[in-house]
Motif scaffolding. Structure first.
Motif, mmCIF file in Angstrom:
data_model
loop_
_atom_site.group_PDB
_atom_site.id
_atom_site.type_symbol
_atom_site.label_atom_id
_atom_site.label_comp_id
_atom_site.label_asym_id
_atom_site.label_seq_id
_atom_site.Cartn_x
_atom_site.Cartn_y
_atom_site.Cartn_z
ATOM 1 N N THR A 1 0.950 -1.170 -0.015
ATOM 2 C CA THR A 1 0.176 -0.066 -0.100
ATOM 3 C C THR A 1 0.764 1.400 -0.071
ATOM 4 O O THR A 1 2.190 1.059 0.172
ATOM 5 C CB THR A 1 -0.744 0.126 1.356
ATOM 6 N N GLY B 1 1.795 -0.929 -6.272
ATOM 7 C CA GLY B 1 0.750 -1.551 -5.858
ATOM 8 C C GLY B 1 -0.597 -1.303 -6.531
ATOM 9 O O GLY B 1 -0.351 -0.917 -7.652
ATOM 10 N N GLU B 2 -1.700 -1.866 -6.112
ATOM 11 C CA GLU B 2 -2.978 -1.542 -6.928
ATOM 12 C C GLU B 2 -3.258 -0.088 -7.356
ATOM 13 O O GLU B 2 -3.475 0.095 -8.447
ATOM 14 C CB GLU B 2 -4.199 -2.135 -6.228
ATOM 15 N N ASP C 1 -6.493 -1.124 -1.903
ATOM 16 C CA ASP C 1 -5.565 -1.681 -1.071
ATOM 17 C C ASP C 1 -6.019 -3.010 -0.519
ATOM 18 O O ASP C 1 -5.387 -3.809 -0.338
ATOM 19 C CB ASP C 1 -5.142 -0.671 0.212
ATOM 20 N N TYR D 1 -6.148 -5.665 -3.022
ATOM 21 C CA TYR D 1 -4.668 -6.407 -3.068
ATOM 22 C C TYR D 1 -4.529 -7.268 -1.980
ATOM 23 O O TYR D 1 -4.085 -8.465 -2.125
ATOM 24 C CB TYR D 1 -3.758 -5.354 -2.956
ATOM 25 N N ARG E 1 -6.217 -10.686 -3.033
ATOM 26 C CA ARG E 1 -6.005 -11.395 -4.118
ATOM 27 C C ARG E 1 -4.597 -11.650 -4.073
ATOM 28 O O ARG E 1 -3.844 -12.631 -4.692
ATOM 29 C CB ARG E 1 -5.891 -10.316 -5.297
ATOM 30 N N TRP E 2 -3.710 -11.296 -2.897
ATOM 31 C CA TRP E 2 -2.385 -11.399 -2.753
ATOM 32 C C TRP E 2 -1.839 -12.836 -2.844
ATOM 33 O O TRP E 2 -2.428 -13.675 -2.394
ATOM 34 C CB TRP E 2 -1.863 -10.987 -1.351
ATOM 35 N N TYR F 1 0.998 -12.488 -7.927
ATOM 36 C CA TYR F 1 0.589 -11.445 -8.027
ATOM 37 C C TYR F 1 1.316 -10.464 -7.963
ATOM 38 O O TYR F 1 1.264 -9.359 -8.541
ATOM 39 C CB TYR F 1 -0.835 -11.735 -7.075
ATOM 40 N N ASP F 2 2.307 -10.558 -6.978
ATOM 41 C CA ASP F 2 3.359 -9.460 -6.659
ATOM 42 C C ASP F 2 4.178 -9.045 -7.911
ATOM 43 O O ASP F 2 4.203 -8.136 -8.284
ATOM 44 C CB ASP F 2 4.042 -9.816 -5.381
ATOM 45 N N LEU G 1 2.155 -7.563 -10.636
ATOM 46 C CA LEU G 1 1.959 -5.901 -10.341
ATOM 47 C C LEU G 1 3.339 -5.138 -10.658
ATOM 48 O O LEU G 1 3.300 -4.084 -11.015
ATOM 49 C CB LEU G 1 1.555 -5.612 -8.869
#
Length: 224
Positions: free
Chosen positions: A147, A174-175, A194, A197, A200-201, A205-206, A209
């Motif tokens: 975040t 981040g998102e 946030d 995220y 979905r984490w 996924y990181d 992004l």
């Protein structure tokens, strides 16, 4: 019962009841931390190459320090010192009250902020001002993905929903950064992203992004 360890220790920042005791799983994930360490080392190596020319440009453009240091708040409200290349005039904080806020909620945003220097405009459009934060990532105060790290003024006005943002470490990206960045001017929309995220984490996924962030920077979309 309020757990004061979850929030900034200063008495000027209020505590809130009813928050989760345990951090998000990402905060203790070895794979995520490994990605952070490797990514921050790469970022710092790049910083070593670009530091001298950027430092010279910053100093020539306006008087003041090369780095901007500010207290921010991380996982469960832990304070830390954020590092960035300075992109505003040295007395920007004193001039803030003179600049209209175009955002809604607990964030401050003005796309034509007169406090931003000429080199600062370039640094922000290319996100080069963020590179010193790789040190924050290496030290464990931040992650590559998370975040946006809030200021003291923001967290002093948080409610329980807002505090949930800090169940993860703050991130370089981040998102919010890949889904509009400067186009999003409503703080509650940022909170929505946030929390999405956190739902979905996953380490993959990181990585997704991070790849999207690189694409945003290359296309210079959403910068401010």
């Amino acid at each position: 019962m309020t757990n004061s360890a979850m929030h900034p220790t200063s008495s000027s920042v209020p505590d809130f009841d009813g928050l989760p005791q345990a951090p998000h799983p990402s905060a203790s994930c070895i794979i995520k931390r490994t990605i952070d360490i490797v990514g921050s080392i790469v970022g710092l190596l790049i910083l070593g190459v670009i530091f001298i020319p950027l430092a010279v440009l910053i100093k020539l453009d306006s008087p003041g320090p090369i780095f901007f240091r500010q207290e921010r708040f991380g996982l469960h409200g832990k304070p830390f010192t954020l590092l960035k290349f300075r992109s505003m005039v040295a007395n920007a904080d004193q001039l803030k009250a003179m600049v209209p806020n175009e955002a809604k909620g607990l964030i401050f945003k003005n796309e034509q902020d007169p406090r931003i220097t000429r080199i600062g405009q370039f640094l922000r459009k290319t996100s080069l001002d963020e590179f010193p934060q790789f040190w924050n990532v290496l030290m464990g105060d931040m992650s590559l993905v998370g975040t946006r790290p809030p200021t003291r003024d923001e967290v002093s006005r948080y409610n329980d929903r807002h505090w949930q943002r800090l169940n993860v470490k703050p991130g370089l990206t981040g998102e919010w950064q890949v889904n509009g960045r400067s186009a999003i001017k409503d703080f509650e929309q940022i909170v929505d992203l946030d929390l999405r995220y956190q739902q979905r984490w996953h380490p993959l996924y990181d990585l997704r992004l991070i790849a999207q962030t690189v694409a945003v920077i290359v296309n210079r979309s959403g910068a401010y």
